[in-house]
Write a protein that holds these residues in place. Structure first.
Motif, PDB file in Angstrom:
ATOM      1  N   GLY A 304       0.821  -1.211   0.000  1.00  0.00           N
ATOM      2  CA  GLY A 304       0.000   0.000   0.000  1.00  0.00           C
ATOM      3  C   GLY A 304       0.851   1.255   0.000  1.00  0.00           C
ATOM      4  N   ALA A 402      -6.882   5.302   6.198  1.00  0.00           N
ATOM      5  CA  ALA A 402      -6.016   5.825   5.126  1.00  0.00           C
ATOM      6  C   ALA A 402      -4.867   6.601   5.771  1.00  0.00           C
ATOM      7  CB  ALA A 402      -6.823   6.735   4.213  1.00  0.00           C
ATOM      8  N   LEU A 487      -4.025   6.575  -4.713  1.00  0.00           N
ATOM      9  CA  LEU A 487      -4.494   5.577  -3.739  1.00  0.00           C
ATOM     10  C   LEU A 487      -5.353   6.254  -2.672  1.00  0.00           C
ATOM     11  CD1 LEU A 487      -4.439   2.688  -2.539  1.00  0.00           C
ATOM     12  CD2 LEU A 487      -2.353   3.323  -1.339  1.00  0.00           C
ATOM     13  N   LYS A 488      -4.880   7.411  -2.198  1.00  0.00           N
ATOM     14  CA  LYS A 488      -5.599   8.134  -1.139  1.00  0.00           C
ATOM     15  C   LYS A 488      -7.011   8.461  -1.602  1.00  0.00           C
ATOM     16  CE  LYS A 488      -3.771   7.798   1.370  1.00  0.00           C
ATOM     17  NZ  LYS A 488      -3.164   6.953   2.219  1.00  0.00           N
ATOM     18  N   GLU A 491      -9.188   5.268  -1.979  1.00  0.00           N
ATOM     19  CA  GLU A 491      -9.463   4.623  -0.687  1.00  0.00           C
ATOM     20  C   GLU A 491     -10.647   5.266   0.027  1.00  0.00           C
ATOM     21  OE1 GLU A 491      -5.658   3.057   1.799  1.00  0.00           O
ATOM     22  OE2 GLU A 491      -5.591   5.166   1.262  1.00  0.00           O
ATOM     23  N   TYR A 494     -13.953   6.527  -2.882  1.00  0.00           N
ATOM     24  CA  TYR A 494     -14.467   5.474  -3.774  1.00  0.00           C
ATOM     25  C   TYR A 494     -14.540   5.938  -5.225  1.00  0.00           C
ATOM     26  CZ  TYR A 494     -16.192   4.234   0.911  1.00  0.00           C
ATOM     27  OH  TYR A 494     -16.303   4.006   2.259  1.00  0.00           O
ATOM     28  N   LEU A 605     -11.946  -1.746   3.873  1.00  0.00           N
ATOM     29  CA  LEU A 605     -10.512  -1.589   4.124  1.00  0.00           C
ATOM     30  C   LEU A 605     -10.172  -1.817   5.586  1.00  0.00           C
ATOM     31  CD1 LEU A 605      -9.641   1.553   1.990  1.00  0.00           C
ATOM     32  CD2 LEU A 605      -9.173  -0.838   1.480  1.00  0.00           C
TER      33      LEU A 605
END
Ligand code: G6P
Length: 612
Positions: A304, A402, A487-488, A491, A494, A605
């Motif tokens: 990640g 996150a 990614l942020k 996460e 959506y 997550l």
């Protein structure tokens, strides 16, 4: 991932268990349950949020007893239903257990028990363990647990109670985190410190294959041979306030704003002055000049965001320290037959120090005979204990799933490693080292400057929050920063997003650009500014809306090619990922906020991924 808490003492157990589970919510879960033992086992379970369990038990007041176990479940085997939630009570009603991990041979064991007439209630791998302990139970819980775990394959942290031992919890750990703590007349178990820090500051990190017998005021630990172990407690150096929101709407926003302090804490004591000026001193991590001189190559592994911190570090290590560097996802490293040559330093980056794939990669590297360095946040965690050298990132507890501050602390720690290797390994010129260090020392102030005015980020998030797909582009270190930014965003909001190296656009992705597509360009690298400018123009010509993150001195290059331009202050090029991260994290945060998302606990997550 699943969270475990256990209590035995003089107080009512249920409210303490519910409080502990609430503190573990951040790990990610989809159902929860508790067993309170008062000579009979009272078990209540509920799918969904913890509030459902609290409502069913009248906030714990309806369950009486001074000993119990609780669990938040992140479903792996079987859907997140009430029935599959933990604790799992054996058919006899005598044994109840909570489990984190995966029992890999559960099918075989289930068949074995079914053939002996045991009836199962759930679809989980965990129930096999409660039924197996029950099968062996003849009044001595410890003996039954020993017999049962001898048959288990896989990973497990277990909390176990038996109706006729109403003040005892047995805790077992193999490849899944578990801590224990004792105070006067009470004792606790938990998956991590946040669940019990309110009650005790000294905790014992159980070793792999330990069985602990927990009774009020006492913990006795046994190793796998049944020998009593003397485990030294670790003192926790942060308090409960550090794990609370402190007036912020979300933990994530608090943690983003903590980054200047975290950066100061990561650097503290590691930049020292001598007659020739500042230099990096990583002796607290065991990285002496001799150790650094022996490094021929760095091989970084992580998952990640930790992997993304590794990608930043690769650019720094190769571009600045001139050391060959490879970065591999930990989940790939373990099965890819990696060629790791002598002289390699294998660096495992992990916030939690408990990520299953990262632990496996560390063990693989050790088996291959190379030196290992843990760049880890959580003290006493498995990766910290097993690596040869430990560089703590000092980010403090991070609660939002996150990561923000822990990621930037990883980048800062790796920057220090790059500068130290540049000096002691590659013989970089002193003035080059000074230039980085002088700017690194000033960086927390620049971070504060960025955080003091976030109006443009908020404007961008309010303009773009309803886009369904976003592309991030960057080159060099900006590409590494873009990977994490993408990614942020996905996460917590959506929204589908992808990060591309700007030069790759023309090799496929540009076909996805149409009028109104949002492209976020990270453009802080001076030497690549013209290249990314061309890439921005390519997407702009095709109708994309462009949000550009650049530096004060580069902004003039981008005034006519972006729709919104966000400037970060100038700093040494090597350090720009630490500054671009802030507006990019805040953009993700405010986009998720505008979309009404559950920011601190995004769906599906987990904070700490303790199963493979
Ligand atoms: C999970 C978290 C990520 C984190 C990754 C690695 O996916 O949600 O934020 O980057 O695990 O975790 P670690 O604890 O090893 O850094």
């Amino acid at each position: 991932m699943c969270g475990i808490v256990g209590y035995t003492g003089r107080a009512q157990a249920a409210p303490i268990l519910l409080y502990g589970l609430e503190r573990l919510e951040y790990r990610g879960y989809d159902s929860a349950g508790i067993t309170v033992n008062s000579g009979t086992l009272q078990t209540v379970k509920a799918s969904g949020r913890l509030a459902n369990l609290a409502a069913l038990t009248n906030n714990g007041a309806d369950l009486h007893g001074n000993c119990g176990i609780g669990h938040t479940r992140w479903a792996t085997h079987g859907e997140p239903t009430d029935n599959n939630a933990h604790p799992h009570v054996a058919s006899s009603g005598q044994i109840s257990i909570v489990h984190n991990g995966i029992i890999e041979n559960y099918r075989k064991l289930k068949d074995w028990l079914l053939a002996r007439g045991v009836a199962f209630q759930s679809e989980t791998d965990t129930e096999v363990v409660s039924q197996l302990i029950d099968y062996y139970y003849e009044g001595d819980l410890l003996a039954a647990v020993r017999k049962a775990i001898y048959k288990l394959e896989g990973s497990y942290a277990l909390g176990i109670v038996a109706a006729d031992a109403p003040d005892t919890i047995i805790a077992v750990r193999k490849d899944s985190p578990l801590i224990a703590a004792v105070t006067d007349g009470e004792a606790f178990i938990a998956s991590d410190v946040t669940a019990i820090i309110k009650y005790c500051r000294e905790v014992i990190y159980l070793d792999d294959n330990t069985i602990a017998v927990i009774t009020p005021g006492n913990i006795t630990c046994y190793n796998k041979y049944g020998k009593v172990q003397d485990l030294t407690p670790v003192t926790i150096d942060w308090d409960i306030e550090a794990a609370q929101k402190g007036g912020y709407a979300h933990f994530m926003l608090k943690e983003i704003n903590e980054q200047p302090k975290v950066l100061r804490d990561t650097l503290a004591g590691r930049i020292v002055a001598d007659a020739a000026g500042a230099r990096v001193d990583l002796s607290d991590a065991g990285l002496t000049p001799e150790v650094l001189q022996a490094v021929r190559k760095v091989h970084i592994v992580g998952c990640g965001s930790a992997y993304h911190a590794g990608v930043v570090a690769k650019y720094q290590l190769e571009g600045f320290a001139r050391i060959p560097c490879e970065v591999t996802l930990a989940s790939e490293f373990r099965y890819s037959s990696p060629v790791v040559l002598p002289g390699t330093l294998c660096v495992v980056i992990s916030q939690s120090g408990e990520t299953s794939d990262s632990i496996a990669a560390l063990r693989e590297a050790k088996a291959l005979g190379v030196s290992t360095l843990a760049v880890v946040n959580v003290r006493g965690s498995t990766i910290a204990r097993e690596a040869d050298y430990i560089l703590y990132t000092n980010a403090g507890p991070e609660i939002a799933v996150a990561t923000s501050k822990a990621y930037s602390a990883q980048v800062a720690a790796m920057t220090l490693l790059a500068v130290a290797l540049a000096e002691f390994n590659s013989g970089a010129k002193r003035e080059n080292l000074q230039a980085v260090l002088n700017d690194l020392i000033k960086l927390p102030d620049l971070e504060e400057q960025i955080l003091s005015d976030i109006s443009l980020v908020q404007l961008a998030a309010s303009r773009y929050f309803n886009h369904s797909s976003v592309f991030f582009i960057g080159r060099g270190l900006d590409y590494a920063a873009a990977l994490e930014a993408s990614l942020k965003l996905k996460e917590i909001s959506y929204i589908h997003s992808e990060a591309y190296a700007g030069g790759e656009l023309k090799h496929g992705t540009i076909s996805l650009i149409e009028p109104g597509t949002l492209v976020i360009a990270v453009a802080a690298c001076t030497k690549l500014a013209e290249k990314i400018e061309s890439n921005i123009k390519e997407v702009k010509t095709r109708g994309a809306e462009v949000l550009t993150i650049t530096t004060s001195s580069l902004s003039k290059n981008f005034t006519d090619c972006g729709d919104i331009l966000i400037e970060i202050p100038d700093t040494h090029e090597l350090l720009t990922p630490l500054l671009t991260a802030l507006p990019l994290q805040l953009f993700a945060y405010y986009t998720a906020l505008n979309n009404g998302c559950d920011i601190d606990k995004p769906r599906n997550l987990a904070k700490s991924v303790t199963v493979e």
